[in-house]
Design a protein around this motif. Structure first.
Motif, short mmCIF file in Angstrom:
data_model
loop_
_atom_site.label_atom_id
_atom_site.label_comp_id
_atom_site.label_asym_id
_atom_site.label_seq_id
_atom_site.Cartn_x
_atom_site.Cartn_y
_atom_site.Cartn_z
N VAL A 43 0.64 -1.07 0.15
CA VAL A 43 -0.21 -0.58 0.12
C VAL A 43 1.10 1.44 -0.23
CG1 VAL A 43 -1.79 0.47 1.45
CG2 VAL A 43 -1.85 -1.20 0.98
N GLU A 44 0.76 2.32 -1.03
CA GLU A 44 1.17 3.83 -1.43
C GLU A 44 0.67 4.67 -1.14
OE1 GLU A 44 5.04 2.26 -4.84
OE2 GLU A 44 2.83 2.68 -4.96
N PHE A 45 1.85 5.77 -0.20
CA PHE A 45 0.88 6.86 -0.54
C PHE A 45 0.61 7.69 -0.51
CE2 PHE A 45 -0.66 10.56 2.28
CZ PHE A 45 0.70 11.70 2.08
N LEU A 46 -0.62 7.95 -1.52
CA LEU A 46 -0.22 8.86 -3.16
C LEU A 46 -0.60 10.56 -1.91
CD1 LEU A 46 -3.18 7.52 -4.89
CD2 LEU A 46 -0.77 7.44 -5.01
N VAL A 47 -1.99 11.10 -1.44
CA VAL A 47 -1.85 12.97 -0.54
C VAL A 47 -2.94 12.57 0.49
CG1 VAL A 47 -3.98 12.06 -2.48
CG2 VAL A 47 -2.83 14.88 -1.43
N SER A 48 -2.33 13.09 1.46
CA SER A 48 -3.53 13.62 2.30
C SER A 48 -4.23 15.11 2.13
CB SER A 48 -2.11 14.09 3.58
OG SER A 48 -1.29 14.94 4.22
N PHE A 49 -5.31 15.92 2.91
CA PHE A 49 -6.09 16.27 2.61
C PHE A 49 -6.21 16.77 3.93
CE2 PHE A 49 -7.90 19.86 -0.73
CZ PHE A 49 -9.20 20.09 0.01
N SER A 55 -2.25 18.94 2.10
CA SER A 55 -1.21 18.53 3.05
C SER A 55 0.25 18.22 2.43
CB SER A 55 -1.68 17.74 4.73
OG SER A 55 -2.73 18.30 5.48
N GLU A 56 0.82 17.33 2.30
CA GLU A 56 1.59 16.55 1.72
C GLU A 56 0.97 15.50 0.82
OE1 GLU A 56 3.32 13.50 4.23
OE2 GLU A 56 4.87 13.16 2.77
N LYS A 57 2.02 15.05 -0.56
CA LYS A 57 1.83 14.48 -1.73
C LYS A 57 3.08 13.63 -2.17
CE LYS A 57 2.25 18.47 -5.05
NZ LYS A 57 2.07 18.83 -5.67
N SER A 58 2.64 12.32 -2.46
CA SER A 58 4.17 11.85 -2.67
C SER A 58 4.90 11.86 -3.85
CB SER A 58 3.57 9.92 -2.27
OG SER A 58 3.12 10.14 -3.24
N GLU A 59 5.72 11.78 -4.24
CA GLU A 59 6.06 11.38 -5.37
C GLU A 59 5.32 10.70 -6.42
OE1 GLU A 59 11.06 11.41 -4.38
OE2 GLU A 59 9.73 9.06 -5.07
N ILE A 60 4.46 9.89 -5.89
CA ILE A 60 3.41 9.44 -7.31
C ILE A 60 2.39 10.54 -7.94
CG2 ILE A 60 2.35 7.41 -7.38
CD1 ILE A 60 3.61 5.94 -4.86
N PHE A 61 2.01 11.36 -6.77
CA PHE A 61 1.13 12.23 -6.93
C PHE A 61 1.55 13.32 -7.45
CE2 PHE A 61 -2.88 13.06 -5.98
CZ PHE A 61 -3.40 15.18 -5.86
N PHE A 65 -2.43 14.12 -11.25
CA PHE A 65 -3.82 13.80 -10.29
C PHE A 65 -3.22 14.98 -9.46
CE2 PHE A 65 -2.99 9.33 -9.25
CZ PHE A 65 -1.95 8.95 -10.51
N SER A 66 -4.76 14.81 -8.92
CA SER A 66 -5.55 16.23 -8.58
C SER A 66 -6.87 15.08 -7.50
CB SER A 66 -5.72 17.22 -9.22
OG SER A 66 -7.07 16.15 -9.49
N VAL A 67 -6.81 16.32 -6.11
CA VAL A 67 -7.48 15.98 -5.24
C VAL A 67 -8.97 17.19 -4.97
CG1 VAL A 67 -6.90 14.42 -4.27
CG2 VAL A 67 -6.53 16.70 -3.48
N GLU A 68 -10.18 17.06 -4.73
CA GLU A 68 -11.07 17.65 -4.49
C GLU A 68 -11.80 17.80 -3.68
OE1 GLU A 68 -12.90 20.23 -8.07
OE2 GLU A 68 -13.44 18.74 -7.34
N ARG A 69 -12.19 18.35 -2.74
CA ARG A 69 -13.50 18.29 -1.10
C ARG A 69 -14.45 19.21 -2.17
NH1 ARG A 69 -15.31 15.87 2.68
NH2 ARG A 69 -16.19 17.07 4.64
N SER A 73 -18.69 16.64 2.14
CA SER A 73 -19.07 14.68 2.07
C SER A 73 -18.03 13.87 0.68
CB SER A 73 -20.81 14.63 1.98
OG SER A 73 -20.93 14.74 0.26
N ASN A 74 -17.79 14.52 0.14
CA ASN A 74 -16.77 13.64 -1.03
C ASN A 74 -16.13 14.75 -1.10
OD1 ASN A 74 -19.15 12.21 -2.67
ND2 ASN A 74 -20.28 14.19 -2.63
N PHE A 75 -14.93 13.33 -1.45
CA PHE A 75 -13.67 13.44 -1.42
C PHE A 75 -12.96 12.77 -2.90
CE2 PHE A 75 -9.21 15.09 -0.50
CZ PHE A 75 -8.68 13.57 -0.77
N THR A 76 -13.06 13.17 -3.53
CA THR A 76 -12.36 12.86 -5.24
C THR A 76 -11.27 12.73 -5.26
OG1 THR A 76 -13.05 14.91 -6.34
CG2 THR A 76 -14.63 13.91 -6.25
N LEU A 77 -10.76 11.77 -6.19
CA LEU A 77 -9.33 11.57 -6.65
C LEU A 77 -9.57 12.11 -8.39
CD1 LEU A 77 -6.30 11.40 -6.48
CD2 LEU A 77 -6.60 8.94 -6.67
#
Lengths: 115, 113
Positions: A43-49, A55-61, A65-69, A73-77
């Motif tokens: 299991v590999e970390f991508l991103v924290s929000f 808050s932090e993102k890994s080299e994979i991200f 890639f993008s994230v949004e809330r 209620s929803n959290f999307t990748l």
């Protein structure tokens, strides 16, 4: 018991297509995460929000890639232009106090297959 | 680079046969070590958090311990329902409370009736 829900459970897409994976975290949680697990790998970390920002993102991200809330209620990748190597199980997780307690609640995952 | 190594990769036990799983870590500064259980096709499920050497946590047939270099997950008199992949993860001093966890590859445990 409250749980993290993810949709879709499985998505098949063509290389180069955009994909959006959706998550509904547990309602009173403040920290949100995306992890991925390539078949047979760890299991590999991508991103924290937190507080409506990354808050932090890994080299994979990377820039694909993008994230949004988008609402309360929803959290999307979003993966902008999928590659074959993006094929993996993507897990959303949430927590009340952040990763320091280690107590992350994971969803059942969205399996992404890129052809 | 932070590294988490778990052994063995797979373990098959008879019901009632106690054993231990190992997680060794090489990190810049440990904030916490965590154990998770993962069933096939599911997300990881939190089990324990350990913060300092000498600390122990117990839950039913599971006990987790921590030293300065490794952690053990002891399974006492396991039952078939304990079959799962057990994951070890660490969080290090390099980040704040919202940082990601670094996982090991896991130990796939099978308990035969």
């Amino acid at each position: 018991e409250p749980e993290v829900t993810q949709t879709p459970s499985h998505q098949v897409t063509q290389m180069g297509q955009e994909v959006i994976l959706r998550c509904v975290p547990i309602s009173n949680h403040l920290y949100f995460y995306w992890y991925r697990q390539i078949l047979g790998q760890k299991v590999e970390f991508l991103v924290s929000f937190y507080n409506n920002e990354i808050s932090e993102k890994s080299e994979i991200f990377d820039d694909q890639f993008s994230v949004e809330r988008p609402d309360g209620s929803n959290f999307t990748l979003k993966i902008r232009s999928t590659k074959l190597e993006d094929s993996a199980m993507y897990f959303c997780a949430s927590s009340t106090q952040g990763a320091l307690t280690g107590e992350l609640f994971f969803g059942e995952g969205s399996r992404l297959t890129v052809l | 680079e932070d590294q988490v190594t778990q052994s063995p990769e797979a373990l098959r036990l008879q019901e009632g046969e106690s054993s231990s799983l190992n997680c060794s870590y090489t990190v810049s500064g440990l904030r916490g070590l965590f154990w998770y259980r993962q069933d096939p096709g599911k997300g990881p499920e939190f089990l324990f958090t350990l913060y300092s050497a000498g600390e122990e946590k117990e839950k039913e047939r599971l006990k987790a311990t921590l030293t300065k270099k490794e952690s053990f997950l002891h399974i006492t008199a396991p039952k078939p329902e304990d079959s799962a992949t057990y994951l070890c993860a660490v969080q290090t001093l390099s980040g704040g409370g919202a940082d990601g966890l670094t996982f090991g590859k896991g130990t796939h445990l099978i308990i035969q009736p």
